[in-house]
Scaffold this active site. Structure first.
Site, PDB file in Angstrom:
ATOM      1  CE  LYS A 167     -12.552  -5.335  -9.967  1.00  0.00           C
ATOM      2  NZ  LYS A 167     -12.818  -5.925 -11.296  1.00  0.00           N
ATOM      3  CD  GLU A 215       1.612 -13.796  -6.407  1.00  0.00           C
ATOM      4  OE1 GLU A 215       2.493 -13.687  -7.275  1.00  0.00           O
ATOM      5  OE2 GLU A 215       1.773 -14.448  -5.362  1.00  0.00           O
ATOM      6  CD  GLU A 219       3.617  -8.729 -18.030  1.00  0.00           C
ATOM      7  OE1 GLU A 219       3.208  -7.665 -17.543  1.00  0.00           O
ATOM      8  OE2 GLU A 219       3.408  -9.830 -17.519  1.00  0.00           O
ATOM      9  CB  CYS A 238       2.201 -13.349 -14.426  1.00  0.00           C
ATOM     10  SG  CYS A 238       1.658 -14.789 -13.504  1.00  0.00           S
TER      11      CYS A 238
END
Ligand code: NAD
Length: 493
Positions: free
Chosen positions: A187, A261, A396, A296
């Site tokens: 997906k 991840e 982040e 990331c």
């Protein structure tokens, strides 16, 4: 369908977004998501949102295909993956155009990602017939019995990915899963549906049987249905920690293994003895020149030794300010748009907080207007005097904002680098080899990159600890994620 023109490229027509289940290409009768082009702020496609019935059908088809794919000779599986790698490379221009439409990736970045993706596919194609299938655990002898392990594919793997590098995310997960003999239902993010369409076409062209690789487009609901389906035996997820919590909770119901991840706030530690020109170029390019800060593993915290701090921070800011920000279709664009209005809102809120917390902005710091006003453009932003305890130091941004902090000595650098909940990547610059070894050992991250070595290459494991997730993609470790181990013992044979 929308025609897109790239500099020096023929006109390109976006593919229709459809579900790819077995041999079928279909839309769903249910809802659609309006895809917005980040460079223009305008809608350009309707993304079908897969229903529960669609996801169930995809998993059923993948389960049927598993018996065929698992029994396919490994050399044949490998050959198909190697062909897929070649096909991906042959379609570099198309994939780059799709990435640009997907998420506003600048064309040069997008092309580099296609090459990297082909390498990941090729790497795991090479492993398919060289898999370490098991080992002898005991030999028959006086009082003993012969035993060995078998490494077995799980069956259907549920793959849920995010929007920042759709082709690369596919390449980091799918070839390893398929090389090991699993089948997949993926997906993609509803924000970036296009790359998976061409990938699915090429999987078919490479001779991989129908049903081995399936795509269900959709959002959180389709993802949640997929990961909790009882026939999905393992989940591989790339995305944010909040979603990871929900997926982990769903998988806990059936004790399903999950590879995660997630995000990062990686430190780039620059010691005074480093090659400062190389380090400054690397610091600026890695913070802004790869997906405009939306990846990331990027070094988004720049930790600089006191004695060189001011000069080095200024140097990085000057380089950052020289990067061209603009249309992702232009070949000299380094920074394109960020993904959407919510990304702009998040970046602006974090910048307002950073200013309140006493930080100083060396370059950037405000959304771009003029001819870029309609797209989601934020310039490379270098922020100094960032408080170690502040939001900008610890959370982040997932955008083009680099937080600069100073440290006194090696122990201070390590403590500061390890001060976030994340643990994805660590970068360090020094000309002292002993220090490089010492600091690399002490950084609490899944990878450490010394003096500008390339990261996210296929042969090396990549994965985080803490809030950055668990498990690996890349290397033999990335392949091992897609097997379970059975221990077999014989009384007499
Ligand atoms: P997200 O977690 O919101 O979405 C990721 C995917 O999960 C999307 O496909 C989404 O539709 C799906 N999803 C949402 N809710 C779900 C649910 N309840 N069940 C199943 N699926 C669900 O992530 P995002 O905000 O799109 O992506 C940004 C994050 O991804 C950042 O934190 C970034 O660092 C991280 N990221 C990590 C890596 C890596 O390899 N470590 C790479 C790229 C991005």
């Amino acid at each position: 369908m929308v025609a897109v023109t790239q500099q020096n490229q023929p006109e390109f027509v976006l593919p229709d977004v459809t579900l790819r289940i077995g041999s079928t290409t279909r839309s769903t009768g249910a809802q659609t998501h309006e895809h917005i082009n980040p460079a223009t702020g305008r809608p350009d496609a309707a993304v079908p949102m897969a229903s529960t019935a669609d996801v169930n059908e995809a998993v059923r088809i993948a389960q049927e295909a598993f018996s065929v794919w698992k029994a396919t000779p490994a050399v044949q599986r490998g050959r198909a993956l190697l062909k897929l790698a070649d096909l991906v490379e042959e379609h570099t221009a198309e994939f780059a155009a799709l990435a640009t439409a997907d998420n506003g990736a600048p064309t040069m970045t997008a092309r580099n990602m296609v090459s990297a993706s082909a390498e990941w596919i090729r790497y795991y194609g090479g492993w398919a017939d060289k898999l370490p299938l098991g080992r002898i655990t005991s030999v028959a002898g006086a009082g003993g019995s012969f035993g060995h392990t078998l490494r077995q594919p799980y069956g259907v793997i549920g793959v849920v990915i995010t929007w920042n590098a759709p082709l690369m995310s596919l390449a980091m997960k799918i070839p390893a899963a398929l090389a090991a003999g699993n089948t997949v239902v993926v997906k993609p993010s509803e924000l970036t549906p296009f790359s998976a369409m061409l990938f699915a076409d090429l999987v078919h062209e490479a001779g991989i049987p129908d049903g081995v690789f399936n795509v269900v487009t959709g959002g959180a609901e389709a993802g949640a249905t997929l990961v909790s389906h009882p026939l999905v035996k393992k989940v591989s997820f790339t995305g944010g920690p909040e979603t990871a919590r929900k997926i982990t909770a769903a998988c806990a119901q059936t004790f399903k293994p999950v590879l995660l991840e997630l995000g990062g706030k990686s430190a780039n530690v620059v010691f005074a003895d480093a090659d400062l020109d190389a380090a400054a170029l690397h610091a600026a390019f890695m913070a802004f020149g790869i997906m405009t800060g939306q990846a990331c593993a990027l070094p988004t915290r720049l930790l600089v030794q006191d004695s060189i701090h001011d000069e080095f921070a200024a140097k990085v800011a000057t380089i950052a300010a020289s990067f061209k920000v603009g249309s992702p279709h232009e070949l000299d664009t380094v920074c394109g748009p960020v993904i959407n209005q919510s990304a702009i809102d998040r970046i602006e809120a974090m910048m307002a907080k950073a200013r309140e917390d006493g930080a100083s902005v060396l370059t950037g710091g405000a959304r771009l207007g003029g001819e870029l006003a309609e797209g989601f453009y934020y310039p490379p932003t270098v922020v100094a005097d960032v408080d170690r305890e502040s939001e900008l130091a610890l959370q982040e941004v997932f955008g083009p904002v680099l937080a600069v902090m100073r440290f006194s000595d090696e122990a201070d650098a390590v403590a500061l680098a390890n001060s976030t909940d994340y643990g994805l990547s660590g970068y360090l610059w020094t000309s002292d080899a002993k220090r490089a070894v010492r600091v690399a050992e002490q950084l609490e991250t899944g990878e450490v990159v010394v003096n500008g070595a390339p990261s996210a290459v296929a042969e090396r494991p990549f994965g985080g600890i803490g809030h950055s997730g668990n498990g690996n993609e890349g290397g033999l470790e990335g392949l091992e994620e897609f097997f379970w181990t059975k221990s077999v013992a014989y009384g007499t044979i």
